[in-house]
Design a protein around this motif. Structure first.
Motif, PDB file in Angstrom:
ATOM      1  N   TRP A  72     -35.482  22.713  18.765  1.00  0.00           N
ATOM      2  CA  TRP A  72     -36.119  22.434  17.483  1.00  0.00           C
ATOM      3  C   TRP A  72     -36.690  23.730  16.926  1.00  0.00           C
ATOM      4  O   TRP A  72     -37.177  24.567  17.665  1.00  0.00           O
ATOM      5  N   VAL A 108     -38.377  20.347   9.981  1.00  0.00           N
ATOM      6  CA  VAL A 108     -37.816  21.006  11.160  1.00  0.00           C
ATOM      7  C   VAL A 108     -36.326  20.710  11.252  1.00  0.00           C
ATOM      8  O   VAL A 108     -35.829  19.736  10.690  1.00  0.00           O
ATOM      9  N   ASP A 109     -35.618  21.601  11.967  1.00  0.00           N
ATOM     10  CA  ASP A 109     -34.196  21.421  12.254  1.00  0.00           C
ATOM     11  C   ASP A 109     -34.029  21.150  13.738  1.00  0.00           C
ATOM     12  O   ASP A 109     -34.843  21.606  14.554  1.00  0.00           O
ATOM     13  N   HIS A 110     -32.944  20.444  14.079  1.00  0.00           N
ATOM     14  CA  HIS A 110     -32.696  20.060  15.466  1.00  0.00           C
ATOM     15  C   HIS A 110     -31.233  20.296  15.804  1.00  0.00           C
ATOM     16  O   HIS A 110     -30.341  19.869  15.059  1.00  0.00           O
ATOM     17  N   ARG A 143     -38.436  16.045  11.100  1.00  0.00           N
ATOM     18  CA  ARG A 143     -37.038  16.282  10.708  1.00  0.00           C
ATOM     19  C   ARG A 143     -36.662  15.396   9.528  1.00  0.00           C
ATOM     20  O   ARG A 143     -36.001  15.846   8.587  1.00  0.00           O
ATOM     21  N   SER A 199     -37.693  24.431   9.696  1.00  0.00           N
ATOM     22  CA  SER A 199     -36.514  24.442   8.824  1.00  0.00           C
ATOM     23  C   SER A 199     -36.579  25.569   7.811  1.00  0.00           C
ATOM     24  O   SER A 199     -37.652  26.053   7.455  1.00  0.00           O
TER      25      SER A 199
END
Length: 125
Positions: free
Chosen positions: A77, A70-72, A65, A80
């Motif tokens: 998760w 990646v997005d959270h 991240r 991205s």
């Protein structure tokens, strides 16, 4: 111990540069998420799907991240949009080059070098 600029420039030259090293937890997790871009997963689901130890999934996701991979949100998760767009751009560039090669328009490296600018030579400007 410091290394030379030339050696620094060669680091990662055989891979995708800023991507995770193949065979690592980060590479396994990112590959899984890239293969499933339309879904978001919990850490335990990622651990089950990748065989990465559950205690390693969380810290690895945090590092991914921080690098924009990646997005959270909440407990979930996903890969991205940034990572997906970089991957799409690389794929499109490779396809464009392949088309040019098929049409006998292979870029001439010597001609390119005549006009290329090395940004390393202009760092102090």
């Amino acid at each position: 111990m410091p290394i030379s600029t030339d050696r620094f420039e060669r680091l990662g030259a055989d891979g995708d540069g800023d991507g995770p090293t193949p065979g690592t937890n980060a590479a396994s997790i990112l590959a899984f998420l890239r293969d499933n871009p339309d879904k978001a997963y919990t850490q335990s689901e990622i651990a089950d799907a990748t065989d990465v130890k559950s205690g390693s999934v969380g810290p690895t996701l945090v590092r991914l991240r921080e690098r924009g991979r990646v997005d959270h949100r909440g407990h979930y998760w996903r890969v991205s949009d940034h990572d997906r767009s970089v991957d799409a751009a690389a794929t499109q560039s490779a396809a464009a080059l392949a088309d040019r090669e098929a049409d006998d328009e292979t870029p001439e490296m010597a001609a390119w070098r005549d006009h290329a600018v090395d940004p390393r030579e202009h760092r102090d400007e």
